[in-house]
Design a protein around this motif. Structure first.
Motif, PDB file in Angstrom:
ATOM      1  N   TYR A 100      -8.889 -14.646 -77.350  1.00  0.00           N
ATOM      2  CA  TYR A 100      -8.819 -13.839 -78.567  1.00  0.00           C
ATOM      3  C   TYR A 100     -10.228 -13.530 -79.090  1.00  0.00           C
ATOM      4  O   TYR A 100     -10.553 -12.376 -79.379  1.00  0.00           O
ATOM      5  CB  TYR A 100      -7.997 -14.575 -79.635  1.00  0.00           C
ATOM      6  N   ILE A 101     -11.066 -14.570 -79.188  1.00  0.00           N
ATOM      7  CA  ILE A 101     -12.443 -14.381 -79.667  1.00  0.00           C
ATOM      8  C   ILE A 101     -13.203 -13.439 -78.734  1.00  0.00           C
ATOM      9  O   ILE A 101     -13.864 -12.506 -79.178  1.00  0.00           O
ATOM     10  CB  ILE A 101     -13.181 -15.739 -79.761  1.00  0.00           C
ATOM     11  N   ALA A 102     -13.100 -13.685 -77.416  1.00  0.00           N
ATOM     12  CA  ALA A 102     -13.850 -12.898 -76.435  1.00  0.00           C
ATOM     13  C   ALA A 102     -13.484 -11.419 -76.502  1.00  0.00           C
ATOM     14  O   ALA A 102     -14.369 -10.552 -76.460  1.00  0.00           O
ATOM     15  CB  ALA A 102     -13.615 -13.438 -75.030  1.00  0.00           C
ATOM     16  N   TYR A 103     -12.202 -11.121 -76.613  1.00  0.00           N
ATOM     17  CA  TYR A 103     -11.796  -9.714 -76.677  1.00  0.00           C
ATOM     18  C   TYR A 103     -12.184  -9.075 -78.008  1.00  0.00           C
ATOM     19  O   TYR A 103     -12.605  -7.920 -78.046  1.00  0.00           O
ATOM     20  CB  TYR A 103     -10.299  -9.553 -76.392  1.00  0.00           C
ATOM     21  N   LYS A 104     -12.057  -9.810 -79.096  1.00  0.00           N
ATOM     22  CA  LYS A 104     -12.449  -9.265 -80.405  1.00  0.00           C
ATOM     23  C   LYS A 104     -13.951  -8.995 -80.462  1.00  0.00           C
ATOM     24  O   LYS A 104     -14.397  -8.035 -81.077  1.00  0.00           O
ATOM     25  CB  LYS A 104     -12.053 -10.222 -81.539  1.00  0.00           C
ATOM     26  N   MET A 105     -14.737  -9.873 -79.809  1.00  0.00           N
ATOM     27  CA  MET A 105     -16.196  -9.730 -79.807  1.00  0.00           C
ATOM     28  C   MET A 105     -16.676  -8.849 -78.644  1.00  0.00           C
ATOM     29  O   MET A 105     -17.870  -8.615 -78.502  1.00  0.00           O
ATOM     30  CB  MET A 105     -16.860 -11.108 -79.739  1.00  0.00           C
ATOM     31  N   TRP A 151     -16.785  -9.563 -75.461  1.00  0.00           N
ATOM     32  CA  TRP A 151     -17.550 -10.288 -74.454  1.00  0.00           C
ATOM     33  C   TRP A 151     -16.991 -10.056 -73.056  1.00  0.00           C
ATOM     34  O   TRP A 151     -17.668 -10.349 -72.072  1.00  0.00           O
ATOM     35  CB  TRP A 151     -17.580 -11.774 -74.749  1.00  0.00           C
ATOM     36  N   ASP A 152     -15.767  -9.558 -72.968  1.00  0.00           N
ATOM     37  CA  ASP A 152     -15.220  -9.233 -71.653  1.00  0.00           C
ATOM     38  C   ASP A 152     -15.958  -8.048 -71.039  1.00  0.00           C
ATOM     39  O   ASP A 152     -15.939  -7.857 -69.824  1.00  0.00           O
ATOM     40  CB  ASP A 152     -13.724  -8.947 -71.741  1.00  0.00           C
ATOM     41  N   LYS A 153     -16.658  -7.265 -71.884  1.00  0.00           N
ATOM     42  CA  LYS A 153     -17.438  -6.120 -71.406  1.00  0.00           C
ATOM     43  C   LYS A 153     -18.893  -6.523 -71.175  1.00  0.00           C
ATOM     44  O   LYS A 153     -19.459  -6.274 -70.128  1.00  0.00           O
ATOM     45  CB  LYS A 153     -17.345  -4.974 -72.403  1.00  0.00           C
ATOM     46  N   VAL A 154     -19.503  -7.126 -72.195  1.00  0.00           N
ATOM     47  CA  VAL A 154     -20.900  -7.565 -72.113  1.00  0.00           C
ATOM     48  C   VAL A 154     -21.029  -8.880 -72.876  1.00  0.00           C
ATOM     49  O   VAL A 154     -20.644  -8.972 -74.040  1.00  0.00           O
ATOM     50  CB  VAL A 154     -21.854  -6.524 -72.743  1.00  0.00           C
ATOM     51  N   VAL A 155     -21.597  -9.877 -72.205  1.00  0.00           N
ATOM     52  CA  VAL A 155     -21.834 -11.163 -72.857  1.00  0.00           C
ATOM     53  C   VAL A 155     -23.241 -11.104 -73.468  1.00  0.00           C
ATOM     54  O   VAL A 155     -24.223 -10.941 -72.744  1.00  0.00           O
ATOM     55  CB  VAL A 155     -21.730 -12.339 -71.861  1.00  0.00           C
ATOM     56  N   PRO A 156     -23.366 -11.236 -74.798  1.00  0.00           N
ATOM     57  CA  PRO A 156     -24.690 -11.172 -75.436  1.00  0.00           C
ATOM     58  C   PRO A 156     -25.607 -12.297 -74.948  1.00  0.00           C
ATOM     59  O   PRO A 156     -25.139 -13.367 -74.537  1.00  0.00           O
ATOM     60  CB  PRO A 156     -24.383 -11.342 -76.926  1.00  0.00           C
ATOM     61  N   ASN A 157     -26.907 -12.062 -75.013  1.00  0.00           N
ATOM     62  CA  ASN A 157     -27.882 -13.053 -74.555  1.00  0.00           C
ATOM     63  C   ASN A 157     -27.955 -14.285 -75.436  1.00  0.00           C
ATOM     64  O   ASN A 157     -28.450 -15.322 -75.001  1.00  0.00           O
ATOM     65  CB  ASN A 157     -29.275 -12.420 -74.465  1.00  0.00           C
ATOM     66  N   ASP A 158     -27.478 -14.195 -76.675  1.00  0.00           N
ATOM     67  CA  ASP A 158     -27.611 -15.324 -77.588  1.00  0.00           C
ATOM     68  C   ASP A 158     -26.377 -16.233 -77.612  1.00  0.00           C
ATOM     69  O   ASP A 158     -26.215 -17.042 -78.522  1.00  0.00           O
ATOM     70  CB  ASP A 158     -27.942 -14.837 -78.999  1.00  0.00           C
TER      71      ASP A 158
END
Length: 185
Positions: A25-30, A32-39
């Protein structure tokens, strides 16, 4: 009421232990499934191959700041096996033919190196860790506990999973041992 993005975008470093569904849920809302931020850093724990899960369990696959591990939540010593056993196939009973994959010393070393590299490369800005397994209470809690107790940060912990009551003791112990061997003081 705060949005999910507002909750997960603040200045305090997060050390977040979550179930697979919670993390998904968090990953899709943020996104992250498309691009994982560097931080952020993600440690995704999947079951072994015979547990019936699929590779899509690792949502964030192709990123430098993601570690994907596959092992079952079973201690080999509980089955009367040595602690360096990597797999075991049941020969009798309802699980006949099922192979269990154990957390190995190699996995412990990979996890410790990943954690060290992420923290070392982000000393100035800090990094958030998101660790998940199926239920978010045993394997992922062991890794969260290891990070929390070995890296002095003002971590913001997931309040539902911050007491480590069900953390997998074998996984935690193997991480501590790998850390001692890789980074002796």
């Amino acid at each position: 009421m705060k949005t999910i993005k507002e909750i997960f975008e603040n200045t305090r470093q997060k050390l977040w232990c979550e179930s697979f569904l919670g993390f998904k849920y968090i990953a899709y809302k943020m996104e992250w499934d498309k691009v994982v931020p560097n931080d952020i850093a993600i440690i995704s724990i999947n079951n072994g191959k015979d547990a019936g899960t699929v590779e899509e369990y690792h949502i964030c696959k192709d990123a430098e700041n993601v570690l994907n591990l596959n092992f079952d939540d079973v201690d080999p010593m509980a089955l009367g096996l040595s602690d360096d056993t990597e797999t075991y196939t049941y020969e009798n009973g309802y699980a006949k033919g099922t192979t269990i994959e154990f957390f190995t010393n190699d996995m412990a070393k990979r996890a410790v190196k990943f954690i060290e590299d992420v923290i070392e490369n982000n000393k100035l800005n800090g990094v958030d860790f998101y660790i998940h397994c199926s239920a978010g209470i045993s394997r992922s809690q062991a890794i969260t506990k290891f990070i929390h107790l070995n890296y002095d940060r003002n971590w913001e912990l997931n309040p539902r999973n911050s007491d480590y009551l069900f953390a997998n003791g074998m996984v935690y112990q193997m991480l501590c041992e790998a850390h001692r061997k890789l980074y002796p003081r």
